[in-house]
Structure formats: structure tokens, C-alpha cells
Design a protein around this motif. Structure first.
Motif, PDB file in Angstrom:
ATOM      1  N   MET A 161       0.845  -1.187   0.000  1.00 39.20           N
ATOM      2  CA  MET A 161       0.000   0.000   0.000  1.00 39.20           C
ATOM      3  C   MET A 161       0.883   1.240   0.000  1.00 39.20           C
ATOM      4  N   LYS A 162       0.629   2.123  -0.901  1.00 37.05           N
ATOM      5  CA  LYS A 162       1.388   3.359  -0.984  1.00 37.05           C
ATOM      6  C   LYS A 162       0.933   4.293   0.132  1.00 37.05           C
ATOM      7  N   THR A 163       1.880   4.802   0.918  1.00 37.44           N
ATOM      8  CA  THR A 163       1.496   5.611   2.070  1.00 37.44           C
ATOM      9  C   THR A 163       1.507   7.101   1.786  1.00 37.44           C
ATOM     10  N   MET A 164       2.071   7.490   0.651  1.00 40.51           N
ATOM     11  CA  MET A 164       2.095   8.908   0.329  1.00 40.51           C
ATOM     12  C   MET A 164       2.284   9.056  -1.167  1.00 40.51           C
ATOM     13  N   GLU A 165       2.090  10.255  -1.642  1.00 39.81           N
ATOM     14  CA  GLU A 165       2.307  10.543  -3.049  1.00 39.81           C
ATOM     15  C   GLU A 165       3.488  11.486  -3.155  1.00 39.81           C
ATOM     16  N   THR A 166       4.273  11.333  -4.215  1.00 41.61           N
ATOM     17  CA  THR A 166       5.395  12.235  -4.403  1.00 41.61           C
ATOM     18  C   THR A 166       5.376  12.795  -5.815  1.00 41.61           C
ATOM     19  N   THR A 167       6.061  13.895  -5.981  1.00 38.28           N
ATOM     20  CA  THR A 167       6.219  14.520  -7.285  1.00 38.28           C
ATOM     21  C   THR A 167       7.708  14.619  -7.545  1.00 38.28           C
ATOM     22  N   ASN A 168       8.111  15.150  -8.689  1.00 37.52           N
ATOM     23  CA  ASN A 168       9.543  15.292  -8.907  1.00 37.52           C
ATOM     24  C   ASN A 168      10.072  16.513  -8.163  1.00 37.52           C
ATOM     25  N   LYS A 169      11.389  16.541  -7.907  1.00 34.15           N
ATOM     26  CA  LYS A 169      11.927  17.604  -7.078  1.00 34.15           C
ATOM     27  C   LYS A 169      12.241  18.890  -7.835  1.00 34.15           C
ATOM     28  N   THR A 170      11.853  18.960  -9.101  1.00 31.45           N
ATOM     29  CA  THR A 170      11.984  20.242  -9.779  1.00 31.45           C
ATOM     30  C   THR A 170      10.820  21.150  -9.415  1.00 31.45           C
ATOM     31  N   GLN A 171       9.759  20.574  -8.863  1.00 33.96           N
ATOM     32  CA  GLN A 171       8.647  21.388  -8.390  1.00 33.96           C
ATOM     33  C   GLN A 171       9.029  22.006  -7.052  1.00 33.96           C
ATOM     34  N   ASN A 172       8.418  23.128  -6.758  1.00 30.42           N
ATOM     35  CA  ASN A 172       8.754  23.869  -5.552  1.00 30.42           C
ATOM     36  C   ASN A 172       7.487  24.081  -4.741  1.00 30.42           C
ATOM     37  N   LYS A 193      -7.459  18.021   6.238  1.00 27.74           N
ATOM     38  CA  LYS A 193      -7.605  16.967   5.234  1.00 27.74           C
ATOM     39  C   LYS A 193      -6.455  16.929   4.234  1.00 27.74           C
ATOM     40  N   PHE A 194      -5.542  17.893   4.300  1.00 30.63           N
ATOM     41  CA  PHE A 194      -4.434  17.960   3.354  1.00 30.63           C
ATOM     42  C   PHE A 194      -3.169  18.437   4.051  1.00 30.63           C
ATOM     43  N   ALA A 195      -2.068  17.770   3.735  1.00 29.77           N
ATOM     44  CA  ALA A 195      -0.742  18.225   4.178  1.00 29.77           C
ATOM     45  C   ALA A 195       0.272  17.776   3.141  1.00 29.77           C
ATOM     46  N   ALA A 196       1.264  18.614   2.917  1.00 30.47           N
ATOM     47  CA  ALA A 196       2.351  18.292   1.994  1.00 30.47           C
ATOM     48  C   ALA A 196       3.624  18.891   2.553  1.00 30.47           C
ATOM     49  N   ALA A 197       4.755  18.274   2.225  1.00 28.50           N
ATOM     50  CA  ALA A 197       6.037  18.756   2.735  1.00 28.50           C
ATOM     51  C   ALA A 197       7.129  18.538   1.700  1.00 28.50           C
ATOM     52  N   GLU A 199      11.572  15.397  -3.272  1.00 30.63           N
ATOM     53  CA  GLU A 199      10.301  15.493  -3.965  1.00 30.63           C
ATOM     54  C   GLU A 199       9.268  16.069  -3.010  1.00 30.63           C
ATOM     55  N   ILE A 200       8.205  16.623  -3.560  1.00 34.31           N
ATOM     56  CA  ILE A 200       7.093  17.051  -2.715  1.00 34.31           C
ATOM     57  C   ILE A 200       6.366  15.798  -2.253  1.00 34.31           C
ATOM     58  N   THR A 201       6.128  15.703  -0.977  1.00 32.47           N
ATOM     59  CA  THR A 201       5.422  14.565  -0.410  1.00 32.47           C
ATOM     60  C   THR A 201       4.046  15.014   0.054  1.00 32.47           C
ATOM     61  N   VAL A 202       3.003  14.441  -0.515  1.00 27.35           N
ATOM     62  CA  VAL A 202       1.644  14.710  -0.076  1.00 27.35           C
ATOM     63  C   VAL A 202       1.294  13.632   0.940  1.00 27.35           C
ATOM     64  N   ILE A 203       1.048  14.063   2.154  1.00 26.42           N
ATOM     65  CA  ILE A 203       0.758  13.132   3.247  1.00 26.42           C
ATOM     66  C   ILE A 203      -0.677  12.625   3.105  1.00 26.42           C
ATOM     67  N   LYS A 204      -0.857  11.312   3.218  1.00 25.29           N
ATOM     68  CA  LYS A 204      -2.192  10.726   3.140  1.00 25.29           C
ATOM     69  C   LYS A 204      -3.030  11.206   4.327  1.00 25.29           C
ATOM     70  N   ILE A 209      -2.016  12.292   8.523  1.00 21.43           N
ATOM     71  CA  ILE A 209      -1.816  13.710   8.828  1.00 21.43           C
ATOM     72  C   ILE A 209      -1.702  13.959  10.324  1.00 21.43           C
ATOM     73  N   ALA A 210      -2.477  13.278  11.135  1.00 24.32           N
ATOM     74  CA  ALA A 210      -2.410  13.486  12.581  1.00 24.32           C
ATOM     75  C   ALA A 210      -1.013  13.144  13.118  1.00 24.32           C
ATOM     76  N   ALA A 211      -0.445  12.031  12.673  1.00 28.20           N
ATOM     77  CA  ALA A 211       0.908  11.640  13.113  1.00 28.20           C
ATOM     78  C   ALA A 211       1.945  12.638  12.614  1.00 28.20           C
ATOM     79  N   PHE A 212       1.767  13.115  11.393  1.00 24.61           N
ATOM     80  CA  PHE A 212       2.672  14.121  10.824  1.00 24.61           C
ATOM     81  C   PHE A 212       2.616  15.412  11.641  1.00 24.61           C
ATOM     82  N   ASN A 213       1.414  15.882  11.943  1.00 21.92           N
ATOM     83  CA  ASN A 213       1.248  17.100  12.738  1.00 21.92           C
ATOM     84  C   ASN A 213       1.821  16.946  14.139  1.00 21.92           C
ATOM     85  N   GLU A 214       1.647  15.774  14.713  1.00 23.60           N
ATOM     86  CA  GLU A 214       2.193  15.514  16.053  1.00 23.60           C
ATOM     87  C   GLU A 214       3.717  15.571  16.028  1.00 23.60           C
TER      88      GLU A 214
END
Length: 125
Positions: free
Chosen positions: A1-12, A88-92, A107-112, A116-121
């Protein structure tokens, strides 16, 4: 199961370059498209020697490892985080300082949504 989505690191992430986000109004306020919730940006700074640990923790959703890193008021490594007000949305994305400015180093990581709760904690929201 994919836990997050990523993009390429040329995006900012600092420029809100994600399809999930929209901008509206005179001051181009950013919002999360599915819920129309406002999105805010926060930056966290770390020492240069924390780059590998921070990048790895983010890439592998090991947010508990991020808690062990010591934040600084200023540093050579920057974590840029976008979060929607409704939770409902977080990215880093990790940036590294090179002469005169910060450049994306991950890469940009979009948190599932269920992580998000664990990420925020981990960041001490």
C-alpha cells in the motif's frame, strides 16, 4: 500500500505547485480544492547534518523519527509544510541552502489523510 504521493523535485512547494491546490482572490489565497479549505505554509529549520535523516523520515513516513531532530531558528536545511485548515491535506518538501537561497532537495510529499495526525504531532502543530 502506498502511504504517500510524491512529485519530482523540480517542483517547488513554496510556490504551491500541486494539482490539489487552487488560488483565488486578489491576494491569490491558496486553498485545498476538494474541500475549499484555506491552506497555510510553515517553515521549519534544521542543521545541515540533519538533512539525510529528515529526508529519509519524510520519504518513508517515519514521522516519529522527525521528532528526534532538533529544530533551529535558522539553519541550512528547511522543511516547507503546507496544511489545510480542515486537516484533510498536508504536503512537505525538504530544501537545502546553497549560496544565496534554498533549493528543493526532495520530492514534494503529499501526506495521506490518515497519516496527517501523526505528521502534525511530529512537528508539534
Amino acid at each position: 500500500m502506498k502511504t504517500m504521493e510524491t512529485t519530482n523535485k523540480t517542483q517547488n512547494l513554496s510556490k504551491y505547485e500541486l494539482p490539489e491546490l487552487g488560488q483565488k482572490g486578489l491576494f491569490r489565497r491558496c486553498f485545498y480544492k476538494p474541500t475549499q479549505s484555506p491552506v497555510s505554509k510553515k517553515e521549519y529549520f534544521y542543521a545541515a547534518d540533519d538533512f539525510t535523516a529528515l529526508s529519509s523520515a519524510l520519504a518513508h513516513s517515519r514521522f516519529d523519527q522527525m521528532q528526534k531532530l532538533h529544530r533551529q531558528s535558522d539553519g541550512n536545511v528547511k522543511l516547507v509544510v503546507l496544511r489545510s485548515k480542515d486537516g484533510k491535506f498536508a504536503a512537505a518538501q525538504v530544501f537545502r541552502y546553497q549560496p544565496f537561497e534554498f533549493f528543493p532537495e526532495s520530492e514534494i510529499t503529499v501526506i495521506k489523510e490518515d497519516e496527517i495526525a501523526a505528521f502534525n504531532e511530529a512537528l508539534g502543530k
